[in-house]
Enzyme design. Structure first.
Site, PDB file in Angstrom:
ATOM      1  N   HIS A  73       0.829  -1.212   0.000  1.00  0.00           N
ATOM      2  CA  HIS A  73       0.000   0.000   0.000  1.00  0.00           C
ATOM      3  C   HIS A  73       0.868   1.268   0.000  1.00  0.00           C
ATOM      4  O   HIS A  73       2.058   1.225   0.329  1.00  0.00           O
ATOM      5  CB  HIS A  73      -0.916   0.014   1.229  1.00  0.00           C
ATOM      6  N   GLY A  74       0.263   2.379  -0.327  1.00  0.00           N
ATOM      7  CA  GLY A  74       0.987   3.651  -0.345  1.00  0.00           C
ATOM      8  C   GLY A  74       1.223   4.201   1.059  1.00  0.00           C
ATOM      9  O   GLY A  74       0.882   3.566   2.064  1.00  0.00           O
TER      10      GLY A  74
END
Length: 455
Positions: A73-74
């Site tokens: 994920h970011g």
């Protein structure tokens, strides 16, 4: 002559100008809390640049058939636990009688504590940008695969930050990908993206076993951490007994979060030198090594369910190609965690040092391969690309594979090359593909033996 107030303002302005330099010296040591730009600095000036490695193309006679990407994920907010510990440290500085005579403590006490526990590991706006930009770069790197009317299979862990990252990735592809509807369904698949939660042996013997992290605990009490602890306590005019490794680490993490989330240099960074940052990075890496990496076999063996799934889809694409059928899944993108990628890379044998990371070999590990910030920063991505090649000498060479980590080609262990025939790659990993059975690997031992013996 400038009035005294103006002179003071000039000094303050000069000090503020120096702040980004402090962050620049530390940002390479933030471990799993590192910005993606640390591994690809060219993105700081142009987030859509394919960088210097863009020239490493395959011969014109090869066309990509399938791309399988496993993403982290970011950029995210801190977890509720980290926010709580930061709140405790900040409150301690606010209460400290020495704060008035202690510039560093006063400066940090005046800092606005803006994190709320409700943010608990959620995706930050920067995290959405991380994913949108990554999608656009991958589409530019592999235009044939991302062309209109190509089917995208998008899966994610059940965690909110991963689902949002998946949606942002899809948004980044924009209207160029015709999928028959505005939104691609993001399928939740914790079996593959959070395999560690489903592995009873890992949960019991590593995740929930305090003894398993003995090297981490020993380093927290060791001479390197003691030195950092004493230095921070002195800067904050606090008795060293009032601090511990976890509180110092949360101050360091706040420095990393402020840079990743807001692109600012936090006043918390001023507590640490580059040497301190190296020690705190090693503490983070020790935890990753023993909990997610090479420390215990079960860490990586639990990921064989994901590894085998990757090869099953590659196999299917090869079979479809041989039968002259359209490739049913040309694009498979899955969003998980650092804890998804790190065990998988260990299973494949990447970033393995000759000597294990331990509490007592910090100096010897200065040039180690296992540096989590270089391997799994925010938005880290492991991409398998399968090609069909014409004009080849043997039928084996017809199907070839490249693997990219964070958009850079990895060299294969069996050849030291950045491209391999699919047959050779399968042969190299034959044992894992045929003999690593998740159910058996993850079963708790029936006999009553000590945890450490089993590990």
């Amino acid at each position: 002559m400038a009035p005294p107030g103006a002179a003071a303002a000039l000094v303050s302005a000069a000090a503020l100008l120096l702040l980004p330099l402090a962050s620049a010296g530390l940002s390479g040591y933030f471990g799993t809390k590192s910005r993606y730009e640390e591994v690809n600095p060219h993105l700081l000036s142009d987030p859509l640049s394919l960088g210097p490695a863009a020239a490493s193309r395959l011969p014109a006679a090869c066309a990509p058939l399938q791309l399988r990407a496993v993403l982290r994920h970011g950029t995210r907010y801190p977890t509720a636990g980290q926010i709580r510990r930061l709140g405790q440290l900040h409150a301690r500085l606010l209460r400290s009688p020495a704060a008035a005579d202690c510039p560093a403590a006063a400066h940090l006490a005046a800092w606005q504590m803006w994190y709320e526990e409700s943010l608990d590991g959620r995706l930050a706006p920067q995290g959405r940008r991380d994913m949108e930009h990554l999608a656009r770069r991958l589409a530019a790197r592999f235009p044939a695969l991302f062309a209109a009317r190509r089917r995208l299979v998008l899966a994610s862990s059940s965690k909110h930050r991963c689902l949002q990252s998946g949606a942002a990735f899809r948004r980044g592809l924009g209207p160029s990908l015709s999928l028959g509807s505005d939104e691609v369904e993001v399928e939740v698949n914790d079996t593959l993206m959070r395999f560690f939660d489903h592995c009873a042996k890992f949960v019991a013997l590593v995740e929930e076993n305090d003894v398993a992290m003995c090297q981490v605990d020993a380093f927290k009490e060791g001479p390197e951490m003691r030195k950092v602890l004493e230095k921070v306590a002195s800067a904050l005019c606090l008795p060293v007994e009032e601090l511990n490794a976890d509180l110092v680490q949360v101050a360091f993490l706040t420095c990393s979060y402020e840079l990743a989330i807001k692109n600012v240099t936090s006043p918390w960074c001023s507590l640490f030198s580059e040497e301190d940052a190296k020690v705190l990075e090693y503490l983070n890496d020790l935890k990753q090594y023993w909990k997610r990496g090479y420390g215990y076999d079960i860490n990586s063996r639990s990921s064989c369910v994901l590894f085998q799934d990757i090869f099953q889809h590659l196999d299917k694409a090869v079979e479809e190609s041989k039968s002259s059928k359209p490739i049913s899944s040309p694009l498979i993108v899955q969003v998980g965690h650092a804890e998804t990628l790190q065990p998988l890379l260990a299973l494949m044998g990447f970033f393995k040092d000759d000597e294990p990371l331990k509490a007592n070999n910090y100096i010897r590990q200065e040039h180690r391969k296992f540096r989590s910030g270089r391997i799994v920063p925010y938005a880290a991505n492991l991409v398998f690309v399968l090609y069909h090649c014409d004009q080849v000498n043997t039928s084996k060479e017809e199907y070839q594979v490249q693997i990219l980590l964070n958009e850079k080609l990895l060299s294969f262990h069996h050849s030291n090359e950045t491209i391999s025939t699919y047959a050779d790659l399968k042969d190299y990993y034959k044992d894992i593909l045929e003999n690593c059975h998740f159910k058996e690997e993850c079963e708790l031992p029936k006999v009553n033996i000590t945890t450490i013996d089993e590990l």
